[in-house]
Design a protein around this motif. Sequence first.
Motif, PDB file in Angstrom:
ATOM      1  N   ARG A  24      -4.281   5.648  -8.358  1.00 29.31           N
ATOM      2  CA  ARG A  24      -4.704   4.254  -8.238  1.00 29.31           C
ATOM      3  C   ARG A  24      -4.198   3.402  -9.395  1.00 29.31           C
ATOM      4  O   ARG A  24      -3.979   2.210  -9.238  1.00 29.31           O
ATOM      5  CB  ARG A  24      -6.222   4.157  -8.133  1.00 29.31           C
ATOM      6  N   HIS A  25      -4.012   4.011 -10.577  1.00 28.51           N
ATOM      7  CA  HIS A  25      -3.564   3.261 -11.747  1.00 28.51           C
ATOM      8  C   HIS A  25      -2.173   2.676 -11.522  1.00 28.51           C
ATOM      9  O   HIS A  25      -1.908   1.539 -11.911  1.00 28.51           O
ATOM     10  CB  HIS A  25      -3.569   4.162 -12.987  1.00 28.51           C
ATOM     11  N   LEU A  26      -1.283   3.454 -10.893  1.00 22.26           N
ATOM     12  CA  LEU A  26       0.062   2.952 -10.606  1.00 22.26           C
ATOM     13  C   LEU A  26       0.013   1.853  -9.556  1.00 22.26           C
ATOM     14  O   LEU A  26       0.729   0.855  -9.657  1.00 22.26           O
ATOM     15  CB  LEU A  26       0.970   4.088 -10.132  1.00 22.26           C
ATOM     16  N   LEU A  27      -0.841   2.034  -8.561  1.00 18.21           N
ATOM     17  CA  LEU A  27      -0.924   1.057  -7.478  1.00 18.21           C
ATOM     18  C   LEU A  27      -1.465  -0.281  -7.973  1.00 18.21           C
ATOM     19  O   LEU A  27      -0.970  -1.340  -7.586  1.00 18.21           O
ATOM     20  CB  LEU A  27      -1.808   1.599  -6.348  1.00 18.21           C
ATOM     21  N   LEU A  28      -2.451  -0.254  -8.871  1.00 17.71           N
ATOM     22  CA  LEU A  28      -3.157  -1.472  -9.265  1.00 17.71           C
ATOM     23  C   LEU A  28      -2.628  -2.130 -10.540  1.00 17.71           C
ATOM     24  O   LEU A  28      -2.988  -3.265 -10.826  1.00 17.71           O
ATOM     25  CB  LEU A  28      -4.646  -1.165  -9.440  1.00 17.71           C
ATOM     26  N   CYS A  67      -8.355  15.060  -9.774  1.00 21.15           N
ATOM     27  CA  CYS A  67      -8.137  14.258  -8.563  1.00 21.15           C
ATOM     28  C   CYS A  67      -9.058  13.041  -8.543  1.00 21.15           C
ATOM     29  O   CYS A  67      -8.675  11.976  -8.062  1.00 21.15           O
ATOM     30  CB  CYS A  67      -8.342  15.106  -7.310  1.00 21.15           C
ATOM     31  N   GLY A  68     -10.259  13.192  -9.095  1.00 18.12           N
ATOM     32  CA  GLY A  68     -11.182  12.058  -9.186  1.00 18.12           C
ATOM     33  C   GLY A  68     -10.640  10.963 -10.092  1.00 18.12           C
ATOM     34  O   GLY A  68     -10.771   9.772  -9.794  1.00 18.12           O
ATOM     35  N   VAL A  69     -10.039  11.350 -11.209  1.00 25.14           N
ATOM     36  CA  VAL A  69      -9.433  10.364 -12.113  1.00 25.14           C
ATOM     37  C   VAL A  69      -8.251   9.686 -11.426  1.00 25.14           C
ATOM     38  O   VAL A  69      -8.082   8.473 -11.509  1.00 25.14           O
ATOM     39  CB  VAL A  69      -9.001  11.029 -13.444  1.00 25.14           C
ATOM     40  N   ALA A  70      -7.440  10.470 -10.735  1.00 26.91           N
ATOM     41  CA  ALA A  70      -6.264   9.911 -10.047  1.00 26.91           C
ATOM     42  C   ALA A  70      -6.671   8.983  -8.905  1.00 26.91           C
ATOM     43  O   ALA A  70      -6.013   7.974  -8.663  1.00 26.91           O
ATOM     44  CB  ALA A  70      -5.384  11.037  -9.517  1.00 26.91           C
ATOM     45  N   ASP A  71      -7.741   9.329  -8.205  1.00 18.68           N
ATOM     46  CA  ASP A  71      -8.194   8.542  -7.048  1.00 18.68           C
ATOM     47  C   ASP A  71      -6.997   8.226  -6.149  1.00 18.68           C
ATOM     48  O   ASP A  71      -6.639   7.073  -5.932  1.00 18.68           O
ATOM     49  CB  ASP A  71      -8.900   7.267  -7.509  1.00 18.68           C
ATOM     50  N   TRP A  72      -6.358   9.281  -5.649  1.00 18.39           N
ATOM     51  CA  TRP A  72      -5.103   9.189  -4.889  1.00 18.39           C
ATOM     52  C   TRP A  72      -5.132   8.130  -3.797  1.00 18.39           C
ATOM     53  O   TRP A  72      -6.120   7.998  -3.087  1.00 18.39           O
ATOM     54  CB  TRP A  72      -4.790  10.551  -4.265  1.00 18.39           C
ATOM     55  N   LYS A  73      -4.013   7.422  -3.662  1.00 16.30           N
ATOM     56  CA  LYS A  73      -3.848   6.404  -2.624  1.00 16.30           C
ATOM     57  C   LYS A  73      -2.614   6.745  -1.803  1.00 16.30           C
ATOM     58  O   LYS A  73      -1.565   7.113  -2.353  1.00 16.30           O
ATOM     59  CB  LYS A  73      -3.677   5.005  -3.238  1.00 16.30           C
ATOM     60  N   ILE A  74      -2.742   6.615  -0.502  1.00 12.06           N
ATOM     61  CA  ILE A  74      -1.614   6.824   0.404  1.00 12.06           C
ATOM     62  C   ILE A  74      -0.981   5.466   0.678  1.00 12.06           C
ATOM     63  O   ILE A  74      -1.671   4.510   1.049  1.00 12.06           O
ATOM     64  CB  ILE A  74      -2.073   7.472   1.721  1.00 12.06           C
ATOM     65  N   VAL A  75       0.318   5.382   0.472  1.00 14.44           N
ATOM     66  CA  VAL A  75       1.073   4.152   0.721  1.00 14.44           C
ATOM     67  C   VAL A  75       2.330   4.507   1.506  1.00 14.44           C
ATOM     68  O   VAL A  75       2.751   5.663   1.510  1.00 14.44           O
ATOM     69  CB  VAL A  75       1.462   3.442  -0.599  1.00 14.44           C
ATOM     70  N   CYS A  76       2.922   3.540   2.160  1.00 17.87           N
ATOM     71  CA  CYS A  76       4.181   3.819   2.852  1.00 17.87           C
ATOM     72  C   CYS A  76       5.264   4.048   1.794  1.00 17.87           C
ATOM     73  O   CYS A  76       5.145   3.593   0.650  1.00 17.87           O
ATOM     74  CB  CYS A  76       4.544   2.708   3.820  1.00 17.87           C
ATOM     75  N   SER A  82       8.613   0.514  -4.276  1.00 16.11           N
ATOM     76  CA  SER A  82       8.434  -0.824  -4.839  1.00 16.11           C
ATOM     77  C   SER A  82       7.441  -0.806  -5.996  1.00 16.11           C
ATOM     78  O   SER A  82       7.677  -1.386  -7.058  1.00 16.11           O
ATOM     79  CB  SER A  82       7.960  -1.782  -3.737  1.00 16.11           C
ATOM     80  N   VAL A  83       6.312  -0.116  -5.809  1.00 10.90           N
ATOM     81  CA  VAL A  83       5.300  -0.017  -6.862  1.00 10.90           C
ATOM     82  C   VAL A  83       5.892   0.697  -8.082  1.00 10.90           C
ATOM     83  O   VAL A  83       5.709   0.255  -9.221  1.00 10.90           O
ATOM     84  CB  VAL A  83       4.039   0.711  -6.350  1.00 10.90           C
ATOM     85  N   LEU A  84       6.602   1.793  -7.871  1.00 10.96           N
ATOM     86  CA  LEU A  84       7.153   2.543  -8.998  1.00 10.96           C
ATOM     87  C   LEU A  84       8.185   1.742  -9.782  1.00 10.96           C
ATOM     88  O   LEU A  84       8.367   1.987 -10.976  1.00 10.96           O
ATOM     89  CB  LEU A  84       7.742   3.870  -8.534  1.00 10.96           C
ATOM     90  N   SER A  85       8.806   0.767  -9.158  1.00 14.36           N
ATOM     91  CA  SER A  85       9.787  -0.059  -9.880  1.00 14.36           C
ATOM     92  C   SER A  85       9.121  -0.910 -10.964  1.00 14.36           C
ATOM     93  O   SER A  85       9.802  -1.419 -11.851  1.00 14.36           O
ATOM     94  CB  SER A  85      10.580  -0.936  -8.906  1.00 14.36           C
ATOM     95  N   ARG A  86       7.790  -1.031 -10.934  1.00 12.85           N
ATOM     96  CA  ARG A  86       7.047  -1.788 -11.955  1.00 12.85           C
ATOM     97  C   ARG A  86       6.673  -0.920 -13.150  1.00 12.85           C
ATOM     98  O   ARG A  86       6.050  -1.391 -14.097  1.00 12.85           O
ATOM     99  CB  ARG A  86       5.743  -2.349 -11.372  1.00 12.85           C
ATOM    100  N   HIS A  87       7.011   0.365 -13.096  1.00  6.74           N
ATOM    101  CA  HIS A  87       6.591   1.329 -14.104  1.00  6.74           C
ATOM    102  C   HIS A  87       7.795   2.040 -14.718  1.00  6.74           C
ATOM    103  O   HIS A  87       8.930   1.766 -14.352  1.00  6.74           O
ATOM    104  CB  HIS A  87       5.626   2.340 -13.464  1.00  6.74           C
TER     105      HIS A  87
END
Length: 100
Positions: A24-28, A67-76, A82-87
């Motif tokens: 979730r940290h990468l997504l948000l 896994c609780g800390v990661a709070d995994w998110k499924i994205v296309c 696109s999200v990873l390009s911000r990191h």
Amino acid sequence: MESQAPPKTQCARHGLSDSGLMCRHLLLESGKDYYACADVEGEAPQAWCALCDEVLCAEQGWTDRACGVADWKIVCVECYHSVLSRHHLVAISVGTDEPQ
């Protein structure tokens, strides 16, 4: 032997697409260091931030706590890239969950 297709997800922006998995940290957020799994045919790409990696190392694997800390998110997969390009990529993991 036929290769497996990665799992699909329905994205509001890209329609039905292959999926990716990220913390979730990468997504948000933006500007984080991150780690990713090496591409494996038939599996969704996966990425997690440095904070999640610290917990992963402390727990010695993807435990319930990690896994609780990661709070995994499924994205296309398009959104995933696109999200990873911000990191900032730190490393590609080529490890295995199999005991040594």
